[in-house]
Design an enzyme around this catalytic site. Structure first.
Site, mmCIF file in Angstrom:
data_model
loop_
_atom_site.group_PDB
_atom_site.id
_atom_site.type_symbol
_atom_site.label_atom_id
_atom_site.label_comp_id
_atom_site.label_asym_id
_atom_site.label_seq_id
_atom_site.Cartn_x
_atom_site.Cartn_y
_atom_site.Cartn_z
ATOM 1 N N ASP A 1 1.049 -0.960 0.188
ATOM 2 C CA ASP A 1 -0.365 -0.045 0.106
ATOM 3 C C ASP A 1 0.584 1.230 -0.400
ATOM 4 O O ASP A 1 1.608 1.541 0.767
ATOM 5 C CB ASP A 1 -0.316 -0.235 1.044
ATOM 6 C CG ASP A 1 -1.687 0.996 1.327
ATOM 7 O OD1 ASP A 1 -2.594 0.889 0.609
ATOM 8 O OD2 ASP A 1 -1.707 2.306 1.836
ATOM 9 N N GLU B 1 1.237 -0.813 -4.801
ATOM 10 C CA GLU B 1 0.283 0.263 -5.092
ATOM 11 C C GLU B 1 1.176 2.146 -5.828
ATOM 12 O O GLU B 1 2.139 2.061 -5.237
ATOM 13 C CB GLU B 1 -0.620 0.924 -4.421
ATOM 14 C CG GLU B 1 -2.058 1.495 -4.785
ATOM 15 C CD GLU B 1 -2.460 2.436 -3.285
ATOM 16 O OE1 GLU B 1 -1.131 3.073 -2.194
ATOM 17 O OE2 GLU B 1 -3.285 2.909 -3.453
ATOM 18 N N HIS C 1 -11.369 -0.417 -4.415
ATOM 19 C CA HIS C 1 -11.995 -0.037 -2.881
ATOM 20 C C HIS C 1 -11.651 1.656 -2.867
ATOM 21 O O HIS C 1 -12.239 2.504 -2.049
ATOM 22 C CB HIS C 1 -11.731 -0.679 -1.793
ATOM 23 C CG HIS C 1 -9.994 -0.203 -1.922
ATOM 24 N ND1 HIS C 1 -9.172 -0.776 -2.513
ATOM 25 C CD2 HIS C 1 -9.500 0.198 -0.843
ATOM 26 C CE1 HIS C 1 -7.947 -0.786 -1.573
ATOM 27 N NE2 HIS C 1 -8.444 0.128 -0.906
ATOM 28 N N ASP C 2 -11.566 2.467 -3.450
ATOM 29 C CA ASP C 2 -10.959 3.918 -3.982
ATOM 30 C C ASP C 2 -11.459 4.630 -4.962
ATOM 31 O O ASP C 2 -11.441 5.973 -5.548
ATOM 32 C CB ASP C 2 -9.267 3.417 -3.992
ATOM 33 C CG ASP C 2 -8.176 3.771 -2.558
ATOM 34 O OD1 ASP C 2 -8.722 3.314 -1.539
ATOM 35 O OD2 ASP C 2 -7.835 3.337 -2.934
HETATM 36 C C1 NOJ Z 1 -4.160 3.419 -0.467
HETATM 37 C C2 NOJ Z 1 -5.194 2.733 -0.275
HETATM 38 O O1 NOJ Z 1 -5.397 1.943 -1.262
HETATM 39 C C3 NOJ Z 1 -6.480 3.691 0.920
HETATM 40 O O2 NOJ Z 1 -7.843 2.955 0.660
HETATM 41 C C4 NOJ Z 1 -6.017 4.356 1.613
HETATM 42 O O3 NOJ Z 1 -6.888 4.756 2.606
HETATM 43 C C5 NOJ Z 1 -4.932 4.570 1.730
HETATM 44 N N1 NOJ Z 1 -3.685 4.012 0.552
HETATM 45 C C6 NOJ Z 1 -4.122 5.321 2.536
HETATM 46 O O4 NOJ Z 1 -3.498 3.415 3.462
#
Ligand code: NOJ
Length: 578
Positions: free
Chosen positions: A229, A283, A349-350
């Site tokens: 992440d 990510e 999920h984002d």
């Molecule tokens: C990326 C994650 O995908 C997201 O959901 C999260 O809020 C941020 N990183 C912080 O960890």
């Protein structure tokens, strides 16, 4: 050891001599890897299936649905964080990396879930959240307690006597400020995300060792991969120099890929990845293609793949152009045509829901456009990531009032706009279309009141369209979005040309159709996707002889001699005869 080796060599030679010609097997291509052939299904555990009636999904819920997951034809699951957490950011604020969040169950549940997955040949990819921890993690509690605590250097602190540190942008802070003053030790700490997500100090070798140990703990349990992440932000210039104004708009340029990052990944590779058969995905893919390659090229011993945001950044509330869409995906593909590997995804999920952002979620076109988008994701080169609910065509819920939102990004973003006297109406409009909560509503299992997700009160409301969009009814309908998804996963699994085959864009200028070929050895496939709600005419490239129809998201196809009239959002895949 030597003896053993020579014995096995002799055995191999002996077997080789006795092997009949027809039993010879082609040696596996060293470039072929299980994680390239995987179809990854992403589960947001909070929203998947609740078994204890508290309105929050849990691991027992996932266990209950393992046969469903298998039936999708996916081969791996990526699970958002399930570790202990005060849930400021739904698990992306970890307070204990070796424990399971109470809401989700116990370590025993985890072990059973993993066993159940492996029994079904499904791999598990865990989310590793180590750019930051929770402020409720023991490390931070210690670190905060005094300036000379042994854990002080686990985080980034700035003593107030040096003055206010240079501005850093925070994604989730109500004021947008990544430095928080803490009177206990008269110092500021850094948090790129929320105030409850302090950034870990990767420059401290002890922190790095802690993280590798945590990863080994999960690898020993048998997990098959890690998603890192926000990792491109982990390395930092701890002198915290001043950055130009307006940094917020382009913070990635300043935050990402700082010195040290490759060294840390290399070290992680030596310590963890090289010791287990695990896949690794970050990510973020750096700031350009060169940096993306530096993260994933196999000879660098860092990661297997990264995922770039360009694809999910395409849609805007006002709509997007197909030209741009083709350009983004073609550019990324060609940059990785010879070396490296990509992830392919349009939602997670984002993001808000797949069909609401890239397709058409009106009653008439929701089903064909979702099928078309799933055809795209599952026919591109790269490892596809499919987000739970998109196999059904779940849509945005579209909240109107800020009180309906649960996501910290939405709520603190709202406060920030108010603080700065910004345009709240535009903010709310954008949120309604693009908020992360749109993509987090409970999975729609059936048409019952809470869609079969919970017997309690769901943590986020269920979308009203559960009465028609749900697993139970789609399972029975051979023409459903769900059954189309299964056809696509079956095709991708059977036809490795869709995994490894070269990608070539066809009729780049076509205003409605995205078409491309995938070619490997003697097999050539033509993918034709109508991205619009209008009928589209597509002339076949000269000399093309269509062979078998591998995929059609309608029952019919209007085929003339050299052209096809595509219905709205029609998706076709043909074999091409040589
Ligand atoms: C990326 C994650 O995908 C997201 O959901 C999260 O809020 C941020 N990183 C912080 O960890």
């Amino acid at each position: 050891m030597k003896k053993l080796l020579s014995l096995s060599l002799l055995l191999a030679l002996f077997m080789g001599c006795n092997q009949k010609e027809e039993t010879k097997v082609t040696p596996p291509d060293p470039d072929h890897k299980w994680w390239k052939e995987s179809i990854i299904y992403q589960i947001y555990p909070r929203s998947f299936k609740d078994t204890d009636g508290d309105g929050v999904g849990d691991l027992k819920g996932i266990i209950e649905k393992l046969d469903y997951i298998k039936s999708l034809g996916v081969t791996a699951v990526w699970l958002n964080p399930i570790y202990s957490s005060p849930n400021d950011d739904n698990g992306y604020d970890v307070s204990d990396y070796r424990n399971i969040m109470d809401d989700f169950g116990t370590m025993e549940d985890f072990d059973l879930m993993l066993k159940g997955m492996h029994e079904r040949d499904i791999k598990l990819v865990m989310d590793v959240v180590v750019n930051h921890s929770s402020d409720e993690h023991e490390w931070f509690k210690q670190s905060r307690s005094s300036r000379d605590n042994p854990y002080r250097d686990y985080y980034h602190w700035w003593p107030a006597e040096k003055g206010k540190p240079n501005y850093r942008y925070s994604l989730f802070d109500e004021k947008g400020d990544a430095w928080r003053y803490d009177s206990l030790t008269d110092s500021y700490y850094l948090h790129y995300f929320s105030v409850k997500q302090p950034d870990l100090n990767w420059e401290n070798p002890k922190v790095r060792q802690e993280v590798y140990d945590i990863m080994k703990f999960w690898a020993e349990k048998g997990v098959d991969g890690f998603r890192l992440d926000a990792f491109q932000f982990a390395a930092k210039d701890t002198t915290f120099p001043a950055f130009p104004d307006g940094l917020d708009k382009n913070f990635t340029q300043y935050y990402a890929m700082q010195d040290g990052l490759h060294q840390y990944l290399n070290e992680m590779h030596t310590e963890v990845f090289s010791k287990y058969d695990v896949m690794s995905v970050a990510e973020g893919a750096g700031r350009n293609f060169t940096e993306a390659h530096e993260l994933v090229d196999a000879d660098r011993n860092e990661l297997n793949m990264a995922y770039a945001f360009d694809g999910v950044d395409i849609p805007k509330r006002e709509g997007y152009s197909l030209d741009h869409f083709k350009e983004v995906f073609s550019k990324w593909d060609s940059a990785f045509a010879k070396k490296g590997w990509l992830s392919i995804f349009l939602s997670n999920h984002d993001q808000a829901r797949l069909v609401s952002r890239y397709g058409n979620d009106s009653e008439a076109f929701r089903a064909p456009s979702t099928k078309m988008l799933n055809t795209f994701i599952l026919s591109m080169r790269g490892t596809p990531y499919c987000y739970y609910g998109d196999e059904l065509g779940m849509t945005n819920i579209g909240f109107d009032s800020i009180s309906q939102y649960k996501d910290i990004a939405a709520i603190n973003g709202y406060k920030k706009v108010l603080n700065q006297g910004g345009d709240i109406e535009t903010y709310m409009k954008d949120l309604k279309f693009g908020s992360r909560d749109n993509g987090r509503t409970p999975m729609q299992w059936d048409a019952s009141e809470n869609a079969g997700f919970t017997t309690g009160i769901p943590w986020l409301p269920v979308n009203d369209n559960k009465s028609s969009i749900n697993v139970a009814s789609e399972k029975e309908n051979p023409h459903s979005v769900l059954n189309h998804f299964k056809k696509m996963t079956a095709l991708r699994t059977a036809e490795k040309t869709l995994v490894y085959g070269a990608y070539e864009l066809v009729q780049k200028e076509h205003p409605q159709v995205y078409a491309y070929t995938r070619t490997m050895e003697d097999t050539k496939l033509l993918v034709i996707l109508n991205f619009t709600e209008e009928v589209a005419n597509f002339n076949l490239p000269e000399g093309t002889t269509l062979g078998d129809t591998m995929i059609n998201n309608y029952e019919e196809v209007q085929l003339a001699q050299n052209s096809i009239t595509l219905l709205p959002y029609q998706a076709l895949i043909y074999k091409i005869e040589n």
